[in-house]
Design a protein around this motif. Structure first.
Motif, mmCIF file in Angstrom:
data_model
loop_
_atom_site.group_PDB
_atom_site.id
_atom_site.type_symbol
_atom_site.label_atom_id
_atom_site.label_comp_id
_atom_site.label_asym_id
_atom_site.label_seq_id
_atom_site.Cartn_x
_atom_site.Cartn_y
_atom_site.Cartn_z
ATOM 1 N N CYS A 180 0.833 -1.204 0.000
ATOM 2 C CA CYS A 180 0.000 0.000 0.000
ATOM 3 C C CYS A 180 0.868 1.255 0.000
ATOM 4 N N GLU B 289 -5.263 10.346 2.968
ATOM 5 C CA GLU B 289 -6.358 9.641 3.648
ATOM 6 C C GLU B 289 -5.871 8.426 4.437
ATOM 7 N N GLY B 290 -4.586 8.101 4.307
ATOM 8 C CA GLY B 290 -4.037 6.916 4.961
ATOM 9 C C GLY B 290 -3.488 5.945 3.929
ATOM 10 N N ARG C 99 -3.318 3.283 1.154
ATOM 11 C CA ARG C 99 -4.240 2.891 0.100
ATOM 12 C C ARG C 99 -3.557 1.892 -0.825
ATOM 13 N N TYR D 201 -13.495 3.175 2.054
ATOM 14 C CA TYR D 201 -12.303 2.375 1.786
ATOM 15 C C TYR D 201 -12.015 1.404 2.924
ATOM 16 N N GLU D 202 -12.220 1.840 4.148
ATOM 17 C CA GLU D 202 -11.914 1.008 5.310
ATOM 18 C C GLU D 202 -12.764 -0.262 5.354
ATOM 19 N N GLN D 203 -13.914 -0.247 4.708
ATOM 20 C CA GLN D 203 -14.720 -1.463 4.613
ATOM 21 C C GLN D 203 -14.244 -2.362 3.480
ATOM 22 N N ASN E 36 -11.099 -2.489 2.349
ATOM 23 C CA ASN E 36 -9.762 -2.989 2.689
ATOM 24 C C ASN E 36 -9.411 -2.647 4.137
ATOM 25 N N PRO E 37 -9.930 -3.428 5.078
ATOM 26 C CA PRO E 37 -9.685 -3.113 6.495
ATOM 27 C C PRO E 37 -8.264 -3.392 6.975
ATOM 28 N N SER F 258 -4.492 -3.086 5.834
ATOM 29 C CA SER F 258 -3.589 -2.526 4.831
ATOM 30 C C SER F 258 -2.165 -2.531 5.379
#
Length: 228
Positions: free
Chosen positions: A45, A50-51, A53, A70-72, A74-75, A77
């Motif tokens: 990643c 946003e963190g 990705r 996104y967190e749903q 790809n929880p 990363s």
């Protein structure tokens, strides 16, 4: 859970699993179905505002008709492009099939006609010293679509993966022959051999594509051949 939910497994890494997954979503979109794509674990990643990705997870998120956070999608990363369990150990995190499956179930509670959950690497990629990637579809109880990269050794990889899926008590709903190079010696014979030795339907033969897009891949996929 979605009306039709499948786990996308590859016979190895770099067999085009994500592009096939995105193509499946695009094919379902083209039939007017509502779609959802999850990639619960992703290594390799990049840092963004946003963190972390992952490009594969983003592709599924953007192709699906149901837009999940996104967190749903790809929880879990991880930055380094290494085996997920090693990346998790380096960050002192634990990968648990129970936890991953629970997060997938939470996302899949949204009503959808067609959903895919994409694995990472091959069928036996470890989550820990006790669990493998196969533990996720086992916990979810969903059928599998196998992506075979058509290259030297693909027959052995395909048959071993299919045997493992069956041994784990899951159903192979279909398989995809994905060309990973412009040409391969005895391509037709390799695909024919795999087809003759698998009970699952061949739902797509995808040629080597110079320009990749979910829609370009989708035109070679027949989701109606999938066993439900």
């Amino acid at each position: 859970m979605a009306k039709k939910t499948y786990f996308i497994a590859g016979t190895d890494t770099d067999v085009g699993k994500t592009w096939v997954a995105a193509g499946l979503l695009a094919a379902a979109n083209g039939k007017g179905l509502s779609t959802m794509g999850l990639k619960p674990i992703a290594a390799g990643c990049e840092h963004t505002a946003e963190g972390l990705r992952n490009s594969d997870a983003l592709l599924l998120q953007n192709t699906a008709s149901i837009q999940l956070p996104y967190e749903q999608v790809n929880p879990f990363s991880f930055e380094p492009p290494i085996a997920p369990h090693i990346a998790a150990m380096e960050e002192q995190r634990m990968l648990s099939a129970d936890r991953i499956a629970a997060l997938c179930r939470g996302a899949l509670m949204q009503p959808a006609d067609f959903a895919i959950v994409e694995g990472a690497g091959g069928w036996r990629v470890p989550l820990s010293h006790r669990e493998t990637m196969a533990s996720i579809p086992k916990q979810l109880g969903i059928p599998v679509i196998m992506v075979v990269g058509i290259k030297l050794g693909c027959i052995n990889h395909a048959l071993l993966t299919a045997e493992s899926i069956a041994r784990d008590g899951l159903r192979l709903a279909g398989w995809v022959a994905n060309s990973t190079a412009e040409s391969m010696s005895c391509y037709d014979e390799n695909v024919a051999t795999i087809s003759s030795m698998l009970r699952a339907p061949l739902i797509a033969e995808i040629p080597f594509l110079q320009e990749l897009s979910p829609e370009a891949v989708a035109q070679y996929i027949d989701i109606d051949k999938l066993e439900s």
